[in-house]
Design a protein around this motif. Structure first.
Motif, PDB file in Angstrom:
ATOM      1  N   CYS A  19      -6.113   4.691  -3.306  1.00 20.26           N
ATOM      2  CA  CYS A  19      -5.848   5.882  -2.486  1.00 20.26           C
ATOM      3  C   CYS A  19      -5.380   7.066  -3.330  1.00 20.26           C
ATOM      4  N   GLU A  20      -5.431   6.910  -4.635  1.00 18.93           N
ATOM      5  CA  GLU A  20      -5.087   7.959  -5.592  1.00 18.93           C
ATOM      6  C   GLU A  20      -3.642   8.447  -5.471  1.00 18.93           C
ATOM      7  N   ALA A  21      -2.756   7.524  -5.086  1.00 18.60           N
ATOM      8  CA  ALA A  21      -1.334   7.867  -5.067  1.00 18.60           C
ATOM      9  C   ALA A  21      -0.822   8.028  -6.497  1.00 18.60           C
ATOM     10  N   PHE A  22      -1.332   7.195  -7.384  1.00 21.29           N
ATOM     11  CA  PHE A  22      -1.032   7.282  -8.810  1.00 21.29           C
ATOM     12  C   PHE A  22      -2.170   6.601  -9.562  1.00 21.29           C
ATOM     13  N   PRO A  23      -2.317   6.906 -10.860  1.00 19.76           N
ATOM     14  CA  PRO A  23      -3.500   6.427 -11.582  1.00 19.76           C
ATOM     15  C   PRO A  23      -3.445   4.984 -12.074  1.00 19.76           C
ATOM     16  N   GLU A  24      -2.268   4.466 -12.340  1.00 21.88           N
ATOM     17  CA  GLU A  24      -2.168   3.104 -12.861  1.00 21.88           C
ATOM     18  C   GLU A  24      -0.740   2.585 -12.693  1.00 21.88           C
ATOM     19  N   PRO A  25      -0.545   1.251 -12.842  1.00 18.05           N
ATOM     20  CA  PRO A  25       0.741   0.637 -12.486  1.00 18.05           C
ATOM     21  C   PRO A  25       1.968   1.145 -13.236  1.00 18.05           C
ATOM     22  N   THR A  26       1.796   1.733 -14.401  1.00 16.65           N
ATOM     23  CA  THR A  26       2.993   2.217 -15.104  1.00 16.65           C
ATOM     24  C   THR A  26       3.609   3.433 -14.416  1.00 16.65           C
TER      25      THR A  26
END
Length: 131
Positions: A30-37
């Motif tokens: 959902c493009e809330a953030f790009p990756e888990p970090t």
């Protein structure tokens, strides 16, 4: 101030690694953030290395202090994994966990923490003596 941002602090309880993956994948899709970090939780899985990161402590000034904290965290993780050390009352009380996080940051090892089982404040480190 940093607490005003999403994805910080103590994460909610996740029943499994699969639940973590599903939660994070949804937010990434959902493009809330790009990756888990971009999860700035106090503790978070680090899938790339197969480890768990404890992120709440500032950088230590000596190797000995860092080694002591690493040993403490490893010991606590093992104790919890093998014996379920943390009480169910504490784990089911996100408000108490958040308050204890604040109290520890504000008062340090010489402060007290909320014990939900005893319904009172208890010493954070009874044998602690300031240097």
């Amino acid at each position: 101030m940093f607490q005003a941002f999403p994805r910080v602090g103590i994460p909610r309880t996740l029943a499994s690694y699969e639940e973590y993956v599903n939660t994070v994948d949804l937010l990434i899709r959902c493009e809330a953030f790009p990756e888990p970090t971009f999860l700035w939780w106090d503790v978070r899985p680090q899938p790339r290395f197969g480890t768990v990161e404890v992120r709440i402590m500032d950088t230590q000034s000596t190797v000995a202090e860092t080694a002591a904290l690493v040993a403490l965290i490893q010991s606590l993780a093992r104790l919890e994994a093998q014996e379920g050390y943390a009480s169910e009352q504490l784990l089911a009380s996100p408000e108490v966990l958040a308050e204890n996080r604040f109290l520890a940051a504000r008062d340090g090892a010489g402060g007290s923490l909320v014990d939900p089982g005893a319904a009172c404040r208890v010493p954070g480190a009874p044998a602690y003596t300031a240097r």
